[in-house]
Design an enzyme around this catalytic site. Structure first.
Site, PDB file in Angstrom:
ATOM      1  N   ALA A   1      13.356  26.545  46.599  1.00 29.72           N
ATOM      2  CA  ALA A   1      14.427  27.340  45.995  1.00 29.72           C
ATOM      3  C   ALA A   1      14.145  28.838  46.002  1.00 29.72           C
ATOM      4  CB  ALA A   1      14.675  26.867  44.568  1.00 29.72           C
TER       5      ALA A   1
ATOM      6  N   HIS B   1      16.468  17.668  51.719  1.00 29.27           N
ATOM      7  CA  HIS B   1      17.437  17.272  50.699  1.00 29.27           C
ATOM      8  C   HIS B   1      18.879  17.359  51.188  1.00 29.27           C
ATOM      9  CE1 HIS B   1      14.171  18.187  47.464  1.00 29.27           C
ATOM     10  NE2 HIS B   1      13.955  17.074  48.121  1.00 29.27           N
TER      11      HIS B   1
ATOM     12  N   THR C   1       8.223  27.717  46.493  1.00 30.23           N
ATOM     13  CA  THR C   1       8.271  26.392  45.858  1.00 30.23           C
ATOM     14  C   THR C   1       7.029  26.205  44.997  1.00 30.23           C
ATOM     15  OG1 THR C   1       8.250  23.992  46.210  1.00 30.23           O
ATOM     16  CG2 THR C   1       7.289  25.339  47.957  1.00 30.23           C
ATOM     17  N   SER C   2       7.229  25.587  43.853  1.00 35.35           N
ATOM     18  CA  SER C   2       6.094  25.319  42.972  1.00 35.35           C
ATOM     19  C   SER C   2       5.430  23.993  43.340  1.00 35.35           C
ATOM     20  CB  SER C   2       6.578  25.276  41.522  1.00 35.35           C
ATOM     21  OG  SER C   2       7.608  24.315  41.412  1.00 35.35           O
TER      22      SER C   2
ATOM     23  N   ILE D   1       9.187  36.488  48.287  1.00 30.81           N
ATOM     24  CA  ILE D   1       8.968  36.106  49.682  1.00 30.81           C
ATOM     25  C   ILE D   1       9.804  36.934  50.662  1.00 30.81           C
ATOM     26  CG2 ILE D   1      10.642  34.195  49.586  1.00 30.81           C
ATOM     27  CD1 ILE D   1       8.543  32.696  51.409  1.00 30.81           C
TER      28      ILE D   1
END
Ligand code: ZN
Length: 241
Positions: free
Chosen positions: A21, A118, A187-188, A228
């Site tokens: 995300a 996804h 992303t985590s 980013i």
């Protein structure tokens, strides 16, 4: 750009980018998991609950109200991160983008090999006859979107409780296996199957670009806790300690 990353990009031949995300937030697409105060006035359930297969099947009207409001973001454009990754592919240095995002911004930026784990809001199918619809058909619909045959149109998006597309998943694994450099960005790595996919990487350099720490940090040769879009923007020079 950051001085520590550029030499890695320069010597890599098969970069794979694995993103979440955070890659799209700089394009104005909010992470639906970051629920704001306004959210609770409009929805009775947490987003993870609404975006489940059970909810879609049982409360389609409410599902599509949320979906149109939170998942279909009008006018979003690729940012410097998307554009740099597309350029790296064109230069023959990047072999694939693996993304958890469903916004299609990598393709809009020009990326060709994109594994959308996804799914995508840009693909929608009638659950009865299989007819294809683009995202405007959903955006312009009222209530539950219906096909000309009467069937419900469902986004080709992987909902909670649904399994990933096997072909997409195996393509992503193949690319990660062959990569010499893996860049994890935005992303985590908290959501399945993100963390699991990383185990297939056997290359030289693991780079993590994320504002928060991730479980991959301890195996990374470089961790960059900066936005980013700016990190990958060749026209911006960033420094950090
Ligand atoms: Zn139909």
């Amino acid at each position: 750009m950051v001085a520590q990353l550029e030499p890695i990009l320069a010597r890599s031949r098969r970069i794979v980018f694995f993103g979440g995300a955070g890659v799209s937030t700089e394009s104005g697409i909010p992470d639906f998991r970051s629920v704001d105060g306004l959210y609770h006035q409009k929805y009775d359930y947490p987003p993870e609950h609404i975006l489940s297969h059970t909810f879609w099947a049982g409360n389609p009207k409410e599902f599509y109200r949320f979906y149109r409001d939170k998942m279909l973001i009008e006018g979003a454009k690729p940012n410097a991160a998307h554009l740099r990754l597309a350029a790296l592919e064109q230069e023959g240095k990047l072999s694939a983008v693996v993304t958890q995002n469903i916004d299609g911004l990598h393709q809009m930026a020009g990326s060709r090999t994109v594994y959308e784990l996804h799914g995508s809001v840009h693909r929608n199918y009638c659950t009865h006859c299989g007819k294809f619809y683009d995202s405007t058909a959903i955006r312009n619909s009222v209530g539950v979107p219906r096909c000309s045959c009467g069937g419900i149109i469902k986004p080709d998006v992987v909902l909670y409780e649904e399994s990933l597309d096997q072909q997409t998943l195996s393509g992503a694994i193949r690319a990660i296996r062959r990569a010499d450099t893996l860049i994890v960005g935005g992303t985590s790595l908290a959501v399945y199957p993100a963390a699991g996919l990383l185990q297939y990487f056997q290359g030289e350099e693991l780079v993590v670009i994320n504002m928060q720490t991730t479980p991959a940090d301890r195996n990374a040769s470089l961790c960059i806790p900066l936005p980013i879009g700016q990190v990958l923007d060749p026209n911006v020079t960033l420094e950090w300690e």
